[in-house]
Design a protein around this motif. Structure first.
Motif, PDB file in Angstrom:
ATOM      1  N   HIS A  85      -6.426   2.245   9.828  1.00  0.00           N
ATOM      2  CA  HIS A  85      -5.119   1.690   9.422  1.00  0.00           C
ATOM      3  C   HIS A  85      -4.227   1.565  10.660  1.00  0.00           C
ATOM      4  O   HIS A  85      -4.399   2.278  11.646  1.00  0.00           O
ATOM      5  CB  HIS A  85      -4.482   2.563   8.352  1.00  0.00           C
ATOM      6  N   SER A  86      -3.236   0.683  10.569  1.00  0.00           N
ATOM      7  CA  SER A  86      -2.518   0.289  11.785  1.00  0.00           C
ATOM      8  C   SER A  86      -1.294   1.136  12.127  1.00  0.00           C
ATOM      9  O   SER A  86      -0.833   1.121  13.255  1.00  0.00           O
ATOM     10  CB  SER A  86      -2.065  -1.167  11.646  1.00  0.00           C
ATOM     11  N   ARG A  87      -0.705   1.815  11.162  1.00  0.00           N
ATOM     12  CA  ARG A  87       0.588   2.490  11.301  1.00  0.00           C
ATOM     13  C   ARG A  87       1.647   1.539  11.887  1.00  0.00           C
ATOM     14  O   ARG A  87       2.444   1.938  12.738  1.00  0.00           O
ATOM     15  CB  ARG A  87       0.478   3.756  12.171  1.00  0.00           C
ATOM     16  N   LEU A  88       1.632   0.305  11.407  1.00  0.00           N
ATOM     17  CA  LEU A  88       2.652  -0.633  11.890  1.00  0.00           C
ATOM     18  C   LEU A  88       3.793  -0.812  10.886  1.00  0.00           C
ATOM     19  O   LEU A  88       4.799  -1.450  11.190  1.00  0.00           O
ATOM     20  CB  LEU A  88       2.027  -2.000  12.190  1.00  0.00           C
ATOM     21  N   SER A  89       3.635  -0.254   9.679  1.00  0.00           N
ATOM     22  CA  SER A  89       4.616  -0.529   8.614  1.00  0.00           C
ATOM     23  C   SER A  89       6.031  -0.120   9.012  1.00  0.00           C
ATOM     24  O   SER A  89       6.984  -0.855   8.753  1.00  0.00           O
ATOM     25  CB  SER A  89       4.213   0.191   7.330  1.00  0.00           C
ATOM     26  N   ASN A 133       9.168  -2.562   9.151  1.00  0.00           N
ATOM     27  CA  ASN A 133      10.274  -2.393   8.203  1.00  0.00           C
ATOM     28  C   ASN A 133      11.625  -2.151   8.872  1.00  0.00           C
ATOM     29  O   ASN A 133      12.656  -2.392   8.257  1.00  0.00           O
ATOM     30  CB  ASN A 133       9.968  -1.256   7.216  1.00  0.00           C
ATOM     31  N   TYR A 175      -6.149  -7.949   6.351  1.00  0.00           N
ATOM     32  CA  TYR A 175      -4.915  -7.467   6.969  1.00  0.00           C
ATOM     33  C   TYR A 175      -3.757  -8.447   6.707  1.00  0.00           C
ATOM     34  O   TYR A 175      -2.663  -8.041   6.292  1.00  0.00           O
ATOM     35  CB  TYR A 175      -5.106  -7.261   8.474  1.00  0.00           C
ATOM     36  N   GLN A 182      -2.296  -8.181   3.325  1.00  0.00           N
ATOM     37  CA  GLN A 182      -1.362  -7.064   3.100  1.00  0.00           C
ATOM     38  C   GLN A 182       0.061  -7.472   3.479  1.00  0.00           C
ATOM     39  O   GLN A 182       1.022  -7.064   2.849  1.00  0.00           O
ATOM     40  CB  GLN A 182      -1.742  -5.829   3.933  1.00  0.00           C
ATOM     41  N   TYR A 216       3.519   9.923   7.240  1.00  0.00           N
ATOM     42  CA  TYR A 216       2.568   8.841   7.030  1.00  0.00           C
ATOM     43  C   TYR A 216       1.459   9.304   6.084  1.00  0.00           C
ATOM     44  O   TYR A 216       1.058  10.475   6.106  1.00  0.00           O
ATOM     45  CB  TYR A 216       1.920   8.433   8.363  1.00  0.00           C
ATOM     46  N   HIS A 262      -2.699   3.812   2.629  1.00  0.00           N
ATOM     47  CA  HIS A 262      -2.463   3.250   1.301  1.00  0.00           C
ATOM     48  C   HIS A 262      -3.284   3.926   0.202  1.00  0.00           C
ATOM     49  O   HIS A 262      -2.783   4.171  -0.908  1.00  0.00           O
ATOM     50  CB  HIS A 262      -2.767   1.742   1.346  1.00  0.00           C
ATOM     51  N   ASP A 316       8.115   4.693   6.759  1.00  0.00           N
ATOM     52  CA  ASP A 316       8.277   3.265   6.449  1.00  0.00           C
ATOM     53  C   ASP A 316       9.009   3.025   5.125  1.00  0.00           C
ATOM     54  O   ASP A 316       9.067   1.891   4.644  1.00  0.00           O
ATOM     55  CB  ASP A 316       6.904   2.576   6.403  1.00  0.00           C
ATOM     56  N   ALA A 317       9.547   4.099   4.521  1.00  0.00           N
ATOM     57  CA  ALA A 317      10.050   3.954   3.147  1.00  0.00           C
ATOM     58  C   ALA A 317      11.476   3.421   3.069  1.00  0.00           C
ATOM     59  O   ALA A 317      12.422   4.070   3.515  1.00  0.00           O
ATOM     60  CB  ALA A 317       9.952   5.292   2.421  1.00  0.00           C
ATOM     61  N   ASN A 334       6.068  -0.560  -5.311  1.00  0.00           N
ATOM     62  CA  ASN A 334       4.763   0.080  -5.112  1.00  0.00           C
ATOM     63  C   ASN A 334       4.622   1.318  -5.999  1.00  0.00           C
ATOM     64  O   ASN A 334       3.558   1.556  -6.565  1.00  0.00           O
ATOM     65  CB  ASN A 334       4.601   0.500  -3.647  1.00  0.00           C
TER      66      ASN A 334
HETATM   67  C1  LIG Z   1       3.090   4.601  -4.022  1.00  0.00           C
HETATM   68  C2  LIG Z   1       3.165   3.749  -2.813  1.00  0.00           C
HETATM   69  C3  LIG Z   1       4.322   3.735  -2.066  1.00  0.00           C
HETATM   70  C4  LIG Z   1       4.418   2.912  -0.931  1.00  0.00           C
HETATM   71  N1  LIG Z   1       5.580   2.922  -0.238  1.00  0.00           N
HETATM   72  C5  LIG Z   1       5.690   2.120   0.857  1.00  0.00           C
HETATM   73  C6  LIG Z   1       6.877   2.117   1.613  1.00  0.00           C
HETATM   74  O1  LIG Z   1       7.842   2.810   1.305  1.00  0.00           O
HETATM   75  N2  LIG Z   1       6.934   1.308   2.710  1.00  0.00           N
HETATM   76  C7  LIG Z   1       5.885   0.526   3.078  1.00  0.00           C
HETATM   77  O2  LIG Z   1       5.980  -0.188   4.075  1.00  0.00           O
HETATM   78  N3  LIG Z   1       4.761   0.506   2.368  1.00  0.00           N
HETATM   79  C8  LIG Z   1       4.622   1.285   1.277  1.00  0.00           C
HETATM   80  N4  LIG Z   1       3.453   1.271   0.576  1.00  0.00           N
HETATM   81  C9  LIG Z   1       2.398   0.314   0.945  1.00  0.00           C
HETATM   82  C10 LIG Z   1       1.358   0.831   1.926  1.00  0.00           C
HETATM   83  O3  LIG Z   1       0.770   2.003   1.447  1.00  0.00           O
HETATM   84  C11 LIG Z   1       1.923   1.059   3.317  1.00  0.00           C
HETATM   85  O4  LIG Z   1       2.550  -0.126   3.768  1.00  0.00           O
HETATM   86  C12 LIG Z   1       0.835   1.402   4.319  1.00  0.00           C
HETATM   87  O5  LIG Z   1       0.134   2.542   3.901  1.00  0.00           O
HETATM   88  C13 LIG Z   1       1.453   1.613   5.685  1.00  0.00           C
HETATM   89  O6  LIG Z   1       0.501   2.046   6.624  1.00  0.00           O
HETATM   90  P1  LIG Z   1      -0.123   1.084   7.715  1.00  0.00           P
HETATM   91  O7  LIG Z   1       0.951   0.430   8.476  1.00  0.00           O
HETATM   92  O8  LIG Z   1      -1.127   1.885   8.472  1.00  0.00           O
HETATM   93  O9  LIG Z   1      -0.806   0.007   6.802  1.00  0.00           O
HETATM   94  P2  LIG Z   1      -2.144  -0.831   6.940  1.00  0.00           P
HETATM   95  O10 LIG Z   1      -3.148  -0.288   6.000  1.00  0.00           O
HETATM   96  O11 LIG Z   1      -2.544  -0.970   8.345  1.00  0.00           O
HETATM   97  O12 LIG Z   1      -1.670  -2.227   6.304  1.00  0.00           O
HETATM   98  C14 LIG Z   1      -1.059  -3.242   7.061  1.00  0.00           C
HETATM   99  C15 LIG Z   1       0.333  -3.568   6.644  1.00  0.00           C
HETATM  100  O13 LIG Z   1       0.347  -4.238   5.409  1.00  0.00           O
HETATM  101  C16 LIG Z   1       1.559  -3.974   4.721  1.00  0.00           C
HETATM  102  N5  LIG Z   1       1.206  -3.478   3.385  1.00  0.00           N
HETATM  103  C17 LIG Z   1       0.001  -3.036   2.970  1.00  0.00           C
HETATM  104  N6  LIG Z   1       0.030  -2.754   1.654  1.00  0.00           N
HETATM  105  C18 LIG Z   1       1.290  -3.002   1.245  1.00  0.00           C
HETATM  106  C19 LIG Z   1       1.943  -2.879  -0.001  1.00  0.00           C
HETATM  107  N7  LIG Z   1       1.309  -2.466  -1.095  1.00  0.00           N
HETATM  108  N8  LIG Z   1       3.246  -3.196  -0.049  1.00  0.00           N
HETATM  109  C20 LIG Z   1       3.910  -3.631   1.034  1.00  0.00           C
HETATM  110  N9  LIG Z   1       3.336  -3.766   2.241  1.00  0.00           N
HETATM  111  C21 LIG Z   1       2.029  -3.461   2.334  1.00  0.00           C
HETATM  112  C22 LIG Z   1       2.315  -2.943   5.533  1.00  0.00           C
HETATM  113  O14 LIG Z   1       3.341  -3.583   6.232  1.00  0.00           O
HETATM  114  C23 LIG Z   1       1.267  -2.393   6.480  1.00  0.00           C
HETATM  115  O15 LIG Z   1       1.791  -1.996   7.706  1.00  0.00           O
HETATM  116  C24 LIG Z   1       3.328   2.093  -0.559  1.00  0.00           C
HETATM  117  C25 LIG Z   1       2.164   2.124  -1.325  1.00  0.00           C
HETATM  118  C26 LIG Z   1       2.084   2.932  -2.434  1.00  0.00           C
HETATM  119  C27 LIG Z   1       0.834   2.918  -3.238  1.00  0.00           C
END
Ligand SMILES: Cc1cc2nc3c(=O)[nH]c(=O)nc-3n(C[C@H](O)[C@H](O)[C@H](O)COP(=O)(O)OP(=O)(O)OC[C@H]3O[C@@H](n4cnc5c(N)ncnc54)[C@H](O)[C@@H]3O)c2cc1C
Ligand code: SF4
Length: 511
Positions: A267-271, A275, A305, A308, A365, A368, A399-400, A408
């Motif tokens: 996973h990327s941890r870019l959220s 945001n 990706y 998402q 963190y 998903h 990221d919340a 979500n």
């Molecule tokens: C209960 C719950 C709560 C969540 N709360 C948040 C939150 O507060 N903020 C948040 O950014 N994401 C949230 N997510 C969505 C997602 O889980 C996270 O964006 C993700 O885990 C962030 O890690 P990453 O950057 O490594 O994501 P990666 O797995 O690398 O995914 C790439 C990007 O895709 C986007 N993305 C992926 N899934 C979603 C999704 N369902 N909704 C919106 N964007 C998505 C994000 O920007 C993320 O950085 C939530 C999911 C669930 C199930």
């Protein structure tokens, strides 16, 4: 007479090209940024989230000043009388003649409401601009959504693919002949290829100062040690490049995996960067698409990706603004249980939950599948009050922000909107968690047992969830198979499930 405009830049609007900065005159108009007690306290945020936002704000303010903006920056002071955006703006307008206030559409309803009230309380016109850092606007989403029987991400996503041209061929068809390669993205990870980790940054002087501020004054959630987020657009961009190089190729295959000993896997941890505005969604997607065009990553990863970001992320935001403010109060399944205390401490013998919460506490963190199928699934099966679990998710992740957290959690995880966002609840027994990873091999509960004392709590709760909610969910065509399996249970087995599930609910703190 020369008019003076004030713009407010919130902690999640740290983009140099954001609409409100484009609308003011550099050097003449005022930019107000404020670290506010009300923003720190409205939920018990993770301390790393607060450090990330305050430090990124301070870096951003410095950059604005260097480029000629007149920045008025209010540093966090727990004793200050200025606690809210309204206080900060009112104090500013007392000291300066301001003719107009310009803001970019904020990320949360409560701030949107507060901004809208400023005009009445201060008697100064307020202009709210669309946040064009997103691919679509709330207005466009409403146009797409109105009149549809159900809202499904997949169709909205296709529209966004066409709109952006991402992964589209010259004939206007999706690359690879398919819109979606999700079916290829469900592999269990067995230690190979080696896991990637997100890029890590040593705190600079500004960040160290903020860490000390938070340590001394803020009683937040989670662990402060080991803060390693980037806090500038340059660092966020380096994190993106690092992810594209090290994680993206395997992102698709292992997107749903649940390994016991890896916090990020691919996973990327870019959220968090996306945001708060350090990265833009299109620059991220373009880098991902380019990696595929350069043959560096497979299509299922690049498409997975990009989906998402321009699919889920945009769709979720559309739902939020379409449904707020009433959305936050929905509780379709009538959940009435308190959130277990160990969601905050991580002290539970259920290995999958312990690991997800440990990751959350340490890193602000969780990926998903931990959020959806572990902490989320358990809250759904237990029947937690949606408002309580929503508050937890809003607090604990870097990221919340409510626009993305609420749909979500309330929609996708808790089915609180009755299927507006997801066609069925993501309810699953321990078998799913076992299939996707190796937590169960390290757990004190037996994933193969349903009703015994040592049986995995997800199992009894899963069957009990289906039985308890049969009236509401039994007619859902996507749940037919599940209910056929319920019908096959002997009456004695059903009684044993109910008994064990009741015991779990009464003794949940001891699990
Ligand atoms: C209960 C719950 C709560 C969540 N709360 C948040 C939150 O507060 N903020 C948040 O950014 N994401 C949230 N997510 C969505 C997602 O889980 C996270 O964006 C993700 O885990 C962030 O890690 P990453 O950057 O490594 O994501 P990666 O797995 O690398 O995914 C790439 C990007 O895709 C986007 N993305 C992926 N899934 C979603 C999704 N369902 N909704 C919106 N964007 C998505 C994000 O920007 C993320 O950085 C939530 C999911 C669930 C199930
Ligand atoms: S046995 Fe159950 S509680 Fe334990 S790790 Fe597996 S799914 Fe989680």
């Amino acid at each position: 007479m020369v008019m003076t405009t004030l713009t407010i830049i919130t902690g999640d609007q740290l983009s140099p090209d954001i609409a409100s900065l484009q609308a003011i005159e550099r050097g003449r108009d005022h930019v107000l940024m404020a670290e506010l007690s009300d923003e720190v306290e409205y939920v018990r945020h993770h301390v790393k989230k607060i450090v990330l936002i305050f430090s990124a704000m301070r870096h951003f303010a410095r950059k604005l000043e260097e480029t000629g903006h007149r920045v008025h920056y209010h540093r966090f002071d727990p004793a200050a009388r200025v606690r809210s955006f309204s206080d900060a703006v009112a104090a500013h307008c007392d000291r300066h003649r301001i003719d107009e206030i310009v803001v970019t559409w904020p990320g949360e309803w409560r701030v949107f409401d507060e901004f809208n009230r400023l005009e009445k309380t201060l008697g100064i016109p307020v202009r709210m601009l669309d946040d064009d850092r997103f691919v679509s606007t709330p207005g466009e989403f409403a146009e797409w959504a109105d009149g549809r029987k159900s809202l499904r991400m997949e169709f909205f996503y296709r529209l966004m693919r066409k709109r952006t041209g991402l992964l589209m061929d010259e004939q206007g068809e999706p690359e690879g002949g398919q819109w979606n390669f999700d079916a290829e993205n469900r592999k269990k990870w067995k230690g190979r290829p080696a896991a990637a980790s997100p890029m890590s940054f040593a705190p600079d002087e500004i960040t160290r100062e903020v860490i000390e501020l938070v340590r001394s004054h803020i009683d937040g959630f989670g662990e402060l040690d080991g803060f390693d987020f980037g806090v500038t657009p340059e660092q966020a961009r380096r994190s993106l490049a690092h992810f594209v190089k090290t994680g993206l190729a395997s992102f698709g295959d292992y997107q749903d995996a649940l390994p016991d000993d890896e916090d990020y896997l691919f996973h990327s941890r870019l959220s968090a960067y996306l945001n708060i505005g350090l990265l833009g969604p299109l620059e991220v997607c373009e880098a991902v698409e380019q990696a595929w065009r350069d043959d560096l990553v497979p299509l299922n990863s690049a498409e997975g990706y990009i989906r998402q970001i321009i699919g889920w992320r945009e769709f979720i935001r559309g739902i939020y603004w379409h449904e707020m403010p009433g959305y936050a109060d929905r509780n379709h399944l009538g959940g009435d249980q308190a959130l277990p205390e160990w969601y905050w401490s991580g002290q539970t013998g259920m290995r999958c939950l312990h690991r997800a919460i440990e990751n959350t506490r340490a890193n602000a963190y969780a990926h998903h599948i931990q959020r959806l199928m572990v902490t989320g699934n358990f809250a759904l099966l237990l029947g937690v009050r949606p408002a309580e679990i929503c508050e937890w998710y809003l607090a604990v992740y870097a990221d919340a922000f409510e626009w993305v957290e609420l749909p979500n959690t309330l929609g996708m995880v808790m089915f609180g909107d009755g299927g507006l966002l997801a066609s069925k609840p993501y309810a699953a027994s321990g078998k799913y968690i076992q299939r996707m990873g190796d937590h169960c091999a390290n757990c004190r509960y037996a994933v193969t047992e349903r009703t015994g004392e040592d049986g995995c709590p997800f199992n009894a709760l899963y069957w009990d969830f289906l039985m308890r909610n049969e009236k509401v969910l039994g007619d859902n065509p996507r749940m037919r198979m599940m209910y056929r399996n319920v019908e096959r249970l002997a009456p004695a087995e059903k009684a044993a499930i109910t008994k064990r599930a009741n015991w779990i609910r009464e003794n949940v703190e001891a699990l």
